[in-house]
Design an enzyme around this catalytic site. Structure first.
Site, mmCIF file in Angstrom:
data_model
loop_
_atom_site.group_PDB
_atom_site.id
_atom_site.type_symbol
_atom_site.label_atom_id
_atom_site.label_comp_id
_atom_site.label_asym_id
_atom_site.label_seq_id
_atom_site.Cartn_x
_atom_site.Cartn_y
_atom_site.Cartn_z
ATOM 1 N N ASN A 298 0.809 -1.215 0.000
ATOM 2 C CA ASN A 298 0.000 0.000 0.000
ATOM 3 C C ASN A 298 0.843 1.265 0.000
ATOM 4 O O ASN A 298 0.410 2.315 -0.490
ATOM 5 C CB ASN A 298 -0.916 0.025 1.225
ATOM 6 C CG ASN A 298 -2.149 -0.833 1.060
ATOM 7 O OD1 ASN A 298 -2.573 -1.108 -0.051
ATOM 8 N ND2 ASN A 298 -2.719 -1.270 2.169
ATOM 9 N N ARG B 221 -11.161 12.719 8.889
ATOM 10 C CA ARG B 221 -11.701 11.728 7.957
ATOM 11 C C ARG B 221 -12.991 11.081 8.448
ATOM 12 O O ARG B 221 -13.911 10.846 7.662
ATOM 13 C CB ARG B 221 -10.643 10.653 7.688
ATOM 14 C CG ARG B 221 -9.541 11.136 6.763
ATOM 15 C CD ARG B 221 -8.492 10.069 6.548
ATOM 16 N NE ARG B 221 -7.552 10.486 5.513
ATOM 17 C CZ ARG B 221 -6.499 9.759 5.145
ATOM 18 N NH1 ARG B 221 -6.245 8.602 5.734
ATOM 19 N NH2 ARG B 221 -5.692 10.189 4.196
#
Length: 541
Positions: free
Chosen positions: A103, A355
């Protein structure tokens, strides 16, 4: 961190009589004496170590021996490798995938640094203490504060560390959601590959050994339950579990687990949150699975906050994975534009909130049957001028450009009059420098009164797993029964839990991986080499 090897007290011996997670297959215990034969090519013949007292009995044959073995080649893994190598240790880095980085390679290359030179040049006042407060607020107070303190106080030194190893950043600071001030630096490539590639190249030049298609299977422990190696599958072909050849690698000083999160492990993530089913996409690469973390739990590691799974609030339903839109929204759409409900033309969240706040607000945009109603985020070309991903987004029809606000409204069937009013109110706050109805910091925003405009549709995707195994401030993995370090076992990065709490702030994953990875690599060098492996022979390649 200094390259001088520091002498610290050895780890406290951790030998609980039983662990609730122990399994026979996880204990390939070893002990006794060994002999090492090296070929002219530098490859080791298998080494057999007698085992006088083990749960599994018998002997273990090691095919290769190193000082340190690191599982995973992302930010944390490479930082750990470079740090351990700087202390004079032989280091092996393995990755189960055919390419390095996981990732880390495909992320946005955004790195939160408190007190960077670019901040000072821009007149931005920042500090580790302020970053700590921001992360604690975003984490809803669930952060493990000892690890968080270490993280925020290490960002500037980690940034300097990356510069030393050839990483290049854009010459400006970005303002990501949830951060009080702009503190995010981004690689010139707008990708984590801009960190992974130069760091791996540097590590290879220094003699770190890398192996792809090499899958971690289980730990090898001695009769005192110290981790002294791992069992792997060489030539593994993800996701074919029947592929590969079983091998045993020994680690004189220990093993550092930097295997990442489990965002693409559908079975395991649904065990933690059943709502994250096949209907929810992910930004993660296909190898982001849980088996390495589960192996740590089997030998007694403490699980921390495994159900805290973050969805990225900037991704698009019109493309798979991370895509182009995520980077566009983080650098342009959210800081320099607005997001609206297409049914009303009105805003419904602070575009620079943390977020979780944005994720929850967007996921609430559903029709009477519960189906998603994708919001639209937009800015003008002036606001999007630093978004390197915009040309790709336009090319592949995941972003659209319009000359006027009326054209934008018509394209998405947004009530135009409502949208115009919303834009006018926003622009008035921007002109004033404060007073935005959603509480957004508009002191550095631009007016979106004039087009052309660029717009994208938005829907969250599984992005990051805040939970993992517990570590201490030395990055040692903590046993769930004794509360003491599991000797010879370290971890860093997304496979660990605690520092981010309920919600990770954007651009803090790079900080986490680099800071704690370096700490793991430095501290493992202070552990005496296991006496089982005392030998004058050179390491194998």
């Amino acid at each position: 961190m200094s390259n001088d090897k520091k002498v610290l007290p050895p780890d406290e011996v951790n030998s609980p009589t039983r662990r609730r997670f122990l399994t026979k297959s996880a204990l390939l215990a070893t002990g006794g004496m060994m002999s090492l034969a090296m070929s002219q090519a530098g490859h080791a013949a298998p080494v057999t170590i007698n085992v006088p007292e083990t749960l599994s009995g018998g002997r273990t044959r090691f095919h290769q021996i190193y000082d340190v073995i690191i599982v995973g080649s992302g930010f944390a893994g490479l930082a750990a490798a470079l740090e351990a190598k700087s202390h004079g240790l032989s280091v092996l880095v393995i990755d189960k995938m055919p390419v390095f980085g996981g990732n880390s390679t495909i992320n946005g290359g955004a790195f939160a640094v408190a007190g960077s030179p670019l901040q000072k040049e821009a007149g931005i006042e920042d500090s580790p203490e302020l970053m700590f407060k921001d992360m604690l607020k975003a984490g809803r107070g669930l952060n493990h504060q000892d690890i968080l303190h270490v993280l925020v106080n290490g960002t500037l030194e980690a940034y300097e560390f990356t510069l030393k190893h050839g990483v290049r950043y854009k010459p400006f600071v970005q303002h990501f959601g949830g951060h009080t001030v702009p503190r995010t630096l981004q690689t010139v490539e707008s990708s984590g590959a801009g960190i992974i590639m130069p760091m791996r190249e540097s590590a290879q030049k220094l003699g770190v050994i890398f192996k792809t298609r090499c899958k971690f299977e289980s730990f090898i422990q001695d009769n005192k339950q110290t981790v002294i190696g791992i069992q792997v599958k060489e030539d593994y072909r993800f996701p074919d579990e029947a592929s590969g050849t079983s091998r045993n690698y020994a680690a004189r000083h220990g093993v550092i687990m930097c295997s990442g999160g489990f965002g693409n492990d559908l079975r395991f993530r649904m065990l933690q949150d059943p709502q994250l089913n096949t209907d929810v996409d992910t930004t993660n690469h296909e190898g982001a699975t849980a088996e390495a973390m589960l192996a740590m739990l089997k030998i007694g590691a403490t699980p921390v906050q495994l159900d805290l799974i973050q969805l990225g609030p900037w991704s698009s339903p019109d493309e798979k994975g991370f895509g182009y839109v995520s980077q566009f929204n983080t650098i342009a759409g959210y800081p320099q534009g607005i997001i609206v409900d297409v049914r009303t033309g009105k805003r419904f969240t602070n575009e620079l909130a943390d977020r979780k706040a944005r994720e929850d607000a967007i996921l609430a945009q559903r029709d009477a049957e519960g189906k998603p109603v994708y919001p639209v985020c937009f800015t003008n070309l002036e606001g999007a001028k630093q978004a390197q991903s915009l040309p790709g987004a336009l090319k592949y029809n995941v972003a659209w450009q319009f000359d006027t606000l009326k054209e934008l409204a018509d394209h998405f069937a947004i009530p135009y009059e409502n949208l115009q009013k919303e834009v006018d109110v926003y622009n008035a706050a921007v002109k004033k420098g404060s007073g935005d109805p959603m509480g957004k910091d508009v002191s550095r925003a631009i007016s979106i009164e004039q087009g052309p405009y660029v717009a994208v549709r938005v829907w969250p995707k599984v992005h990051y797993t805040m939970g993992g195994v517990q570590i201490n401030v030395n990055a040692q993995v903590i046993d769930s029964i004794s509360g003491q370090p599991i000797n010879g076992l370290y971890a860093a990065g997304e496979v660990t839990g605690g520092p981010h709490g309920a919600s990770r702030l954007g651009s803090c994953a790079v900080a986490d991986g680099l800071v704690l990875g370096r700490i793991a690599g430095a501290h493992i060098a202070t552990r005496p080499a296991d006496p089982l492996f005392n030998t004058s022979a050179s390491d194998n390649a």
